[in-house]
Design a protein around this motif. Sequence first.
Motif, mmCIF file in Angstrom:
data_model
loop_
_atom_site.group_PDB
_atom_site.id
_atom_site.type_symbol
_atom_site.label_atom_id
_atom_site.label_comp_id
_atom_site.label_asym_id
_atom_site.label_seq_id
_atom_site.Cartn_x
_atom_site.Cartn_y
_atom_site.Cartn_z
ATOM 1 N N PHE A 63 0.818 -1.204 0.000
ATOM 2 C CA PHE A 63 0.000 0.000 0.000
ATOM 3 C C PHE A 63 0.858 1.262 0.000
ATOM 4 C CE2 PHE A 63 -4.436 -1.351 1.698
ATOM 5 C CZ PHE A 63 -4.483 -2.388 0.779
ATOM 6 N N GLU A 64 1.964 1.221 0.716
ATOM 7 C CA GLU A 64 2.823 2.394 0.845
ATOM 8 C C GLU A 64 3.554 2.727 -0.448
ATOM 9 O OE1 GLU A 64 6.692 -0.015 2.624
ATOM 10 O OE2 GLU A 64 5.307 0.998 3.971
ATOM 11 N N GLU A 65 3.543 1.807 -1.412
ATOM 12 C CA GLU A 65 4.263 2.003 -2.669
ATOM 13 C C GLU A 65 3.362 2.483 -3.806
ATOM 14 O OE1 GLU A 65 7.616 -1.496 -2.292
ATOM 15 O OE2 GLU A 65 5.613 -2.059 -2.974
ATOM 16 N N ILE A 66 2.055 2.452 -3.592
ATOM 17 C CA ILE A 66 1.112 2.693 -4.688
ATOM 18 C C ILE A 66 1.034 4.179 -5.034
ATOM 19 C CG2 ILE A 66 -1.327 2.567 -5.335
ATOM 20 C CD1 ILE A 66 -1.439 -0.029 -3.673
ATOM 21 N N THR A 67 1.099 4.462 -6.325
ATOM 22 C CA THR A 67 0.943 5.820 -6.838
ATOM 23 C C THR A 67 -0.191 5.835 -7.855
ATOM 24 O OG1 THR A 67 2.496 5.500 -8.665
ATOM 25 C CG2 THR A 67 3.418 6.240 -6.550
#
Length: 317
Positions: A63-67
């Motif tokens: 989730f922390e990587e999603i753009t």
Amino acid sequence: MDAVVAKDRVNMTDAEWQARCDLAALYRISDMYGWTDTIDTHMTVRVPGEPKCFLINNYGDNFEEITASSLVKMDIDGNVYAKDGKFNAAGGLNGRKIELVIRDSKGQPQEAARVARELITSDNCDLLLDAEASSGAFAVHEVARDLGVLVMHTVSETSSLTADPKIRTPLAFRCARQGVHDAIVGGAYAAQVAKEKNLRRWMTVSPDYAYGRDTSSEFMEYLKFFNPSVELVGDVWPKLFQADYTESITRLLQGKPQAVYSALWGGDLTSFIDQASIYGLFNDREFFAVNMADYAVLTAVKNVPNGLHSGNRYLKG
């Protein structure tokens, strides 16, 4: 934030880009609050003006990587509208690009077996990514074993799927946790509680398919291992996704257990808890539900009962 950095907007409407920004922001907010299961869950949004298309996170991204630009656009038939992605852009697998072919089994084991075989024999796929629950995973596993192809089980938690020597294939792998993991740790914990509260009479109520039966059996095995004084006085096996649990609750009340174990999950567990509360099943009785502490269940249950014991694997500590 990174989630709203404008990139790769070729052939994209302003409405789609805004939807991408909003969904990416939602993923980041969910990560901030710990509402994630690493890579094993997702949120989607329909593309404005394109009723058959939606956006979803790329499998493998936290989730922390999603753009906004990393979200994948696809339609309800499983067709992906996207570039090759980071993996293929980096050379793929030994120079070969990876193509994802998606088929819907409609949650039916027979259909899962049919589409799995079709993916290999007609679509020339080299690897099956099995996202079936245990009810369909065994069907996919048998197809992979019969055709001699690689299969990765990503959802089923039934230990016997890969532990049973009668159906073993060296080409099968799994990345999901197994019910036996919960059984060992949960059994040890429950045994200690049983000693402290003198809980000798136990019953189980779990869904009537491979996961429910295997996980309940494993839990009771380790509960008795850590506390030999406990006694299983009855099992109740409601059908998967049934709506009315009156009969199951009645049988539990008639058995007069001091403690009840359950491997029900999701909407089934929510319905069972709400209905059982009406009948007073949890009055003066301990309830051990391995899936009860999942965030979605806890927030859906109207009245969380006292004497509840569970674990959680979705929220960050």
